[in-house]
Scaffold this active site. Structure first.
Site: not given
Ligand code: GLU
Length: 435
Positions: A129
């Site tokens: 993240k």
């Molecule tokens: N931000 C989204 C999540 O928390 C998508 C992450 C992604 O597609 O890599 O799942």
């Protein structure tokens, strides 16, 4: 000159774990919610200490400063993070959050959630993240672009098509992903697979924008079936009317449910007979908020959580339902479209009252699932139809739901524990084979 710091697990954790042949499990002051959930699952499944040790801390954390010359001529300094939690099942994958409350601790816990999420929907990716502490609502398009490009340059060494692939999250969108791709491409050449959630024109996947909302709809539908709630006519309240909340509202309404309340940062609106979603979206686009929509009653975000509904969908930020307000919650089912919206103590109380809580790592995994499809399409330079994307998403979400549900029944445990143990099992199996 690089302003980055690149570290493996923190020194305190490393030294503790090296002290004896029976290493103490290192501790990190990570966001309590995700950490507690991990520990409950690890204890339940008696996960061996060595694997716990590896999974409890992230592989790599990058903290960078990003100076941006603002439109008024002043230099403003932003701080950004990329945390790579685990990649035993595939490259690091996860969104990038632009929000004023972002800090490394939050990013760290969200990175771990991504590892569990990708394993649960069984895509060959790990968990990461990113985040930048900023308020994108107060920045111009030019300032946001400068910030995104600066941040991309600073974390460039940790990214890669087979290393780490960012995506949108709270406060970022397809445009931000386009800037990341463009900035990365200046150094590495055309590389669409470096980021997902791009505009469709630039190699984004059809169906990616709605994917998290669509996955939320699939899990809500399956859970309603399993727990005897008739989705036709079910009363649904949604906290958060951003990309996820809005798509979930539309798709769940298509199943015959009544979306009686929605909200955004400015407040919520209620219409007992069910909101006209098209008009609500129009109103929001015109005024910047759902509040003030004709024919609706205004409520606060807090009041929305306490409405007498069948299904409550927190689709905004973490920590929405806590020990302080859980007793007011009247819904039969809570669908965690946001990450970590229910704190562990509130979770216990809901469980005791028989309220079904559908866990985030299952509910909102549709986004990363279609991100995986986008990545595959970019690598193959071949585009899928919208229909194929939706079909493949449906298959994977239903498969994940069935795995969690049958584990819940088999082991007589709550859904969240079933989801965590299912995904921890898969990550641990890959870790054992590697180490
Ligand atoms: N931000 C989204 C999540 O928390 C998508 C992450 C992604 O597609 O890599 O799942």
């Amino acid at each position: 000159m690089s302003s980055t710091t690149l570290t493996d697990a923190p020194k305190s954790a490393q030294s503790k774990s090296n002290q004896s042949s029976h290493p103490a499990v290192p501790t990190l002051p990570v966001n309590e919610i995700a950490c507690t959930q991990f520990q409950i699952a690890a204890d339940h499944m008696k996960l061996e200490r060595e694997i716990q040790m590896v999974l409890r801390t992230p592989y790599r954390e990058l903290t960078v400063q990003v100076p941006v010359r603002m439109d008024n001529g002043e230099l403003q300094l932003f701080h950004g993070y990329r945390v790579q939690h685990n990649a035993v099942r595939g490259p690091y994958k996860g969104g990038l959050r632009f929000h004023h409350q972002v800090d490394v601790d939050e990013v760290r816990s969200l990175a771990a959630l991504m590892t569990w999420k990708t394993a649960l929907v069984d895509v060959p990716l790990g968990g990461a993240k990113g985040g930048v502490t900023c308020d994108p609502t107060k920045m111009s398009r030019h300032e946001l672009q400068q910030l995104t490009r600066g941040f991309t340059q600073k974390i460039d060494m940790a990214l890669g098509v087979y290393r780490d692939i960012p995506a949108p999250d709270v406060g970022t969108n397809a445009q931000v992903m386009a800037w990341i791709m463009d900035e990365y491409g200046k150094k590495h050449g055309y590389t669409p697979a470096i980021v997902t959630g791009k505009p469709v024109n630039l190699g984004g996947s059809l169906g990616r924008e709605e994917a998290t909302g669509r996955g939320t709809m699939v899990i809500t539908r399956e859970a309603c079936k399993a727990f005897g709630i008739d989705i036709k006519g079910a009363r649904v309240a949604i906290q958060g009317f951003g990309n996820v909340g809005m798509w979930a509202a539309k798709l769940i309404a298509e199943l015959g449910a009544k979306i009686v309340a929605v909200s955004d940062v400015q407040g919520g609106i209620v219409q007992d007979g069910g909101l006209d979603l098209e008009k609500t979206i129009e109103h929001m686009r015109a005024t910047g908020s759902v509040v003030g929509m004709k024919g609706t009653r205004e409520v606060s975000n807090e009041e929305l959580l306490a409405l007498d509904v069948d299904v409550l969908i927190p689709a905004a930020l973490g920590g929405a339902i806590t020990n302080a307000n859980v007793d007011q919650v009247r819904a039969k089912m809570i669908v965690e479209a946001a990450n970590s919206p229910v704190t562990p103590d509130a979770d216990d109380k809901l469980l005791a009252r028989g309220v079904k809580v559908l866990p985030d790592i299952l509910v909102n995994a549709g986004g990363v699932t279609v991100s995986y499809f986008e990545w595959v399409q970019n690598l193959q330079q071949f585009h899928w139809s919208h229909e194929k994307v939706n079909q493949e998403l449906e298959v994977r979400m239903v498969r994940a739901w069935k795995a969690v549900y049958s584990r819940m029944e088999r082991e007589n445990i709550p859904l969240r524990l079933a989801a965590f143990t299912e995904s921890l099992d898969r990550v641990a199996a890959a870790a054992r084979q590697r180490y």
